[in-house]
Design an enzyme around this catalytic site. Sequence first.
Site, PDB file in Angstrom:
ATOM      1  N   ASP A   1       0.874  -1.162   0.000  1.00 41.42           N
ATOM      2  CA  ASP A   1       0.000   0.000   0.000  1.00 41.42           C
ATOM      3  C   ASP A   1       0.919   1.223   0.000  1.00 41.42           C
ATOM      4  OD1 ASP A   1      -2.336   1.709   0.623  1.00 41.42           O
ATOM      5  OD2 ASP A   1      -1.388   1.836   2.591  1.00 41.42           O
TER       6      ASP A   1
ATOM      7  N   ASP B   1      -1.323  -0.723   5.957  1.00 43.79           N
ATOM      8  CA  ASP B   1      -1.474  -0.129   7.293  1.00 43.79           C
ATOM      9  C   ASP B   1      -2.924   0.017   7.732  1.00 43.79           C
ATOM     10  OD1 ASP B   1      -1.849   1.995   5.317  1.00 43.79           O
ATOM     11  OD2 ASP B   1      -1.920   3.354   7.035  1.00 43.79           O
TER      12      ASP B   1
ATOM     13  N   ASP C   1      -0.165   5.063   0.906  1.00 40.17           N
ATOM     14  CA  ASP C   1      -0.418   6.051   1.956  1.00 40.17           C
ATOM     15  C   ASP C   1      -0.331   5.418   3.341  1.00 40.17           C
ATOM     16  OD1 ASP C   1      -1.136   8.470   0.375  1.00 40.17           O
ATOM     17  OD2 ASP C   1      -2.666   7.119  -0.409  1.00 40.17           O
TER      18      ASP C   1
END
Length: 230
Positions: free
Chosen positions: A9, A161, A11
């Site tokens: 991922d 995250d 961001d």
Amino acid sequence: MTAKVIIFDFDGTLANTIDVIVDITNRLALEFGYQPTTHNELDQLKNLSSREIVKQSGISILKLPFLIKKVRAELNKEIKNIKPIAGIKDVLQELSSRGHRLGIITSNSKENIVDFLEKNEWQHLFEFVYSGTTLFGKSKIINRLIKQKEISRDQIIYVGDETRDIEAARKSNVKAIAVTWGFNSAEVLAQQNPDFIVSQPQELISAVMALQASEETIDSYSLSNQIFLN
């Protein structure tokens, strides 16, 4: 050990964009009909799943794609100021040097990612960047990647995250590593049952090695059974 395809991922996992995204979404709150987020509320949101956060915000599902598009455009203006997660570059270089293929799947725009990679001279580390337009469509992107690049699911490790990252990995039947330096807390990430939860970038290397070893043990066991049965 067999090399893996490690999908990140963007961001919160590779780039420290959380504060900037919160600022942008707060500026857009009136336009899209939801309440801005205070710093105290942000701490509380870290303990909610991505779906719970969307529900709590009160924003219309129909408006979400337009909000995401607007956030992407606003983030493009800030991308030159976005910093990488501390210590992540060394980990990416180490994983690449071990022969792993690295890629990115994100709900951010490909333009923003490419600009960030070029700014930080990371282009050589990543084989591919896939971008989606929905918050909860990453499993579809993973499946498209698998089909287009003819990758076996047991070769893939997804690193993210947020709960929606782990949810997407589980839905696509690929291994998942959750990182706690991004948006969601370790507690709420654990509820999604990732294969590993890591709190420091350097721990990613050990987690990947453990998943490699586990996969090879399973393969060896299956081969032994086949020989025995034959």
